[in-house]
Design an enzyme around this catalytic site. Sequence first.
Site, mmCIF file in Angstrom:
data_model
loop_
_atom_site.group_PDB
_atom_site.id
_atom_site.type_symbol
_atom_site.label_atom_id
_atom_site.label_comp_id
_atom_site.label_asym_id
_atom_site.label_seq_id
_atom_site.Cartn_x
_atom_site.Cartn_y
_atom_site.Cartn_z
ATOM 1 C CB ALA A 1 0.605 8.746 73.337
ATOM 2 C CG HIS A 2 0.947 3.839 72.143
ATOM 3 N ND1 HIS A 2 1.065 2.610 72.745
ATOM 4 C CD2 HIS A 2 -0.055 4.478 72.774
ATOM 5 C CE1 HIS A 2 0.161 2.518 73.691
ATOM 6 N NE2 HIS A 2 -0.526 3.619 73.735
ATOM 7 C CG ASN A 3 -0.590 2.918 67.640
ATOM 8 O OD1 ASN A 3 -0.315 2.361 68.707
ATOM 9 N ND2 ASN A 3 -0.202 2.441 66.481
ATOM 10 C CD GLN B 1 3.543 -0.056 73.091
ATOM 11 O OE1 GLN B 1 3.008 0.794 72.375
ATOM 12 N NE2 GLN B 1 2.844 -0.918 73.823
#
Lengths: 346, 346, 346
Positions: free
Chosen positions: B237-239, B196
């Site tokens: 979570a991511h993004n 990531q």
Amino acid sequence: MSHTLGQLAHRVKGVVKGNADLVINKLGTLENAMHNELSFLANPKYQHQLASTSAGAVLVKDDELAQLVDNAIVVDNPYLAFAQLTNIFVPVTQGWTGVHQSAVVSDSAQIAHNAVIGPNTAVDDNAIIGEECVIGAGCVIGRGVVLGKGTYLYPNVTLYHGVHLGEDCIIHSNAVIGADGFGFAPVQGRWEKIHQLGAVVLGNQVEIGASTTIDRGAIENTQIGHGVKIDNQVQIAHNVIIGDNTAIAGGAMIAGSTRIGAHCTISGGVGIAGHLTLADQVHITAMTMISHSILEPGSYSSGMGMEPTSKWRRTVARVRRIDDMAKQFIQLKQQINKLLEKVDTK
Amino acid sequence: MSHTLGQLAHRVKGVVKGNADLVINKLGTLENAMHNELSFLANPKYQHQLASTSAGAVLVKDDELAQLVDNAIVVDNPYLAFAQLTNIFVPVTQGWTGVHQSAVVSDSAQIAHNAVIGPNTAVDDNAIIGEECVIGAGCVIGRGVVLGKGTYLYPNVTLYHGVHLGEDCIIHSNAVIGADGFGFAPVQGRWEKIHQLGAVVLGNQVEIGASTTIDRGAIENTQIGHGVKIDNQVQIAHNVIIGDNTAIAGGAMIAGSTRIGAHCTISGGVGIAGHLTLADQVHITAMTMISHSILEPGSYSSGMGMEPTSKWRRTVARVRRIDDMAKQFIQLKQQINKLLEKVDTK
Amino acid sequence: MSHTLGQLAHRVKGVVKGNADLVINKLGTLENAMHNELSFLANPKYQHQLASTSAGAVLVKDDELAQLVDNAIVVDNPYLAFAQLTNIFVPVTQGWTGVHQSAVVSDSAQIAHNAVIGPNTAVDDNAIIGEECVIGAGCVIGRGVVLGKGTYLYPNVTLYHGVHLGEDCIIHSNAVIGADGFGFAPVQGRWEKIHQLGAVVLGNQVEIGASTTIDRGAIENTQIGHGVKIDNQVQIAHNVIIGDNTAIAGGAMIAGSTRIGAHCTISGGVGIAGHLTLADQVHITAMTMISHSILEPGSYSSGMGMEPTSKWRRTVARVRRIDDMAKQFIQLKQQINKLLEKVDTK
């Protein structure tokens, strides 16, 4: 950690059937225990395993069952006896003793002479650590925190300022007790923080799971009763009050100012809204949403179990149209009533 | 922490009714406040408590209410005034000052002259800690992290490399900001890690609850807007991108790449699927599952409240057969239509 | 971290179309990548972005797509290739090397010569830290813990005594592995603790998310298979057994003694009751409650998506009365059958 069967029977006020001198060095399951291990039969549905177990001895509830194995301890409540015996088979879990030289302890903190404070733990001003307390490595004990006698903190626990823990509590790693409650006043589209001025008070014999969070009260205290057991990943919001001996399973979320009675069981994944009252002896099944107070003891649910996805999708599509269906259903009843009249009058 | 009623009124631009010289040393609830405590009436349904309160003074919204107590501060928005006053009654929460000698700070880190860094905290290379920042004990500040002016970290917070926090943020204990998003490419029955490479960027005045996790982006950054308030045990979570002044309650889970608008409220236990868009001013009630984008402001739900377990089981059994019921219902309608024809034509 | 397009193609066994000498210093999305960045097209629905992307080069799956951009790497599985390339663009995430002088390491612990142990980390007696392991700051490694070669712990991880981790595992911050399972025997209205005597064993290539908790077994071990990937805020209770390469998303809660097969996917917010068995290749959609064993591979659900709150409330009110509706429905069918008889016989 070796004991004879006779010694173990004495501990749990049981009676040995068979060889009282048998050396037991471990507890085991009926399925996998070996000849120097003690097992237990608590649930009658596993009784058939008595015939095949290799356990050296088994905790059972009557003589009849005792005859099915070579060696047994007969005791009223084998599950309770097993629980009591687990205590003496716990290994040394932490190697640190005394106040570790890397710990940072404020001059104004009071540390009992026989307390253990692990490496890299910080104890802030005016904290009071009771006798026989054990604090693991990496913990942070805030200003004015009080730990009652015999309370045990696993590593990396954080207690904010002013938190009071009773005696013989167990707090697992990464639990956070006393963080700010989630309180904000809305003002012109933004949120004005309400600083949280209460604390958190735990009774005696409370156990708090790993990564569980219990927020401090807004004005008054968040209160956890004696003997309360809380599993991992649970969230207890500000000003919640929990009665004695209530148990709360993993992932439950309890919103602010809710009062939960004594002797309740809250299953995993349950959500309880704020400002509610739950009576004593209320039992909530898994993943239930509690949106109203519950004034009667009993069991309550709203979790719905799975189905194959394709079937479930049809179910959901129908549920979404249930209001239409119900309205059409009323029309249908009217039509039938008219039909009945017509047919009868013909 | 003593103030006269007059001083407190001045702070909140209110008007004293009664004794402006009354000394107030604490905030309290109408129910339990004592004679040197200030309380507030925000919700009209508690108005009856004005008659019985022992509070020294009360924040109220008009003169009429002020006449029901001995001393009052009259102010447009008593709840907001109360929130503002909580700030001045906060005790000293941490006793550490300066950079504690047990802290490990990289030579390449830049620490503002008046920042506080608690015991056993580690600050990695090239981190920048702004003016008036306070970092509690046991925190880990990763490489290249930036903390804006006045940001406050409670103990045991972890910020991974490259995370940027704005000004005046508050991060509670055991929050983790910048851990890897959950990204893997499936390959022949196993999972290939997608490292990531993005970071996490927080705006100003953001508050993050205890044990909340905000993952770093896969390629680009995870972004949290100004004034966002996030409760405990929340997963971002991511993004994910969250608009300004949105508030997210305990235990909410937001999956990857979802964009949430500004001024939204997400209640406890809500789950939001990935790659969705939620408009500004969307409000989600507790334990709702969001599986589609929401393009219109408003309130959305799918949480279902509890019933006694025995009744709920009957309900669930019926719901599982609702598809059959709906199909039979259609047949019934056809039969009735035929009946109607027959009867009418007779 | 600069590489030529040719070097990157070689890594993923792809073929360059265009300028193999192009210098790539970053990965990017098709939408935002710049001219020295490499992007990828994995999902055909984004193919239109090839025309407008400013990416220096793109990973694509065939020559036809390669012709739509100036430079490309053609490779069978662009998403996998992208995943593989993320590895070489990871920056240095921690600046610490060797065993940091502030770390507290027991004399009886065995630390591989090339392991890294960050500041303020404590390693208890008899722990074994394998080659190439990296342990971040503030971690606590319990007595007798074993870390296989190449395992990486981010800061503030807690491993209780006796936990075994395989090779090449990644454990994110504030994960707690080995805390006590939630086991108590009820006795006269209070709870007798069942001390948890098992441990936790992880296979190789396991990744554990931030603030995830995995409890130690009651008697035997909790077991996590090879290649298992677990997201943030997940709770794995005592004696759970998880098969190889299963993936579990954020906020899932798995109760005690449940066995989950290999190659399963468990989505976010799922709850799984205790003592169940899930077969291999079972897929659970978000927020589903699993209350029975699943013996057939396939997809299972019970999460219900949101509706506008006012419509949802009508739906819930109807669902609560579905049992009545179903009973009336049966009566209606009987009435219609009688009507049909009457009409037919007239």
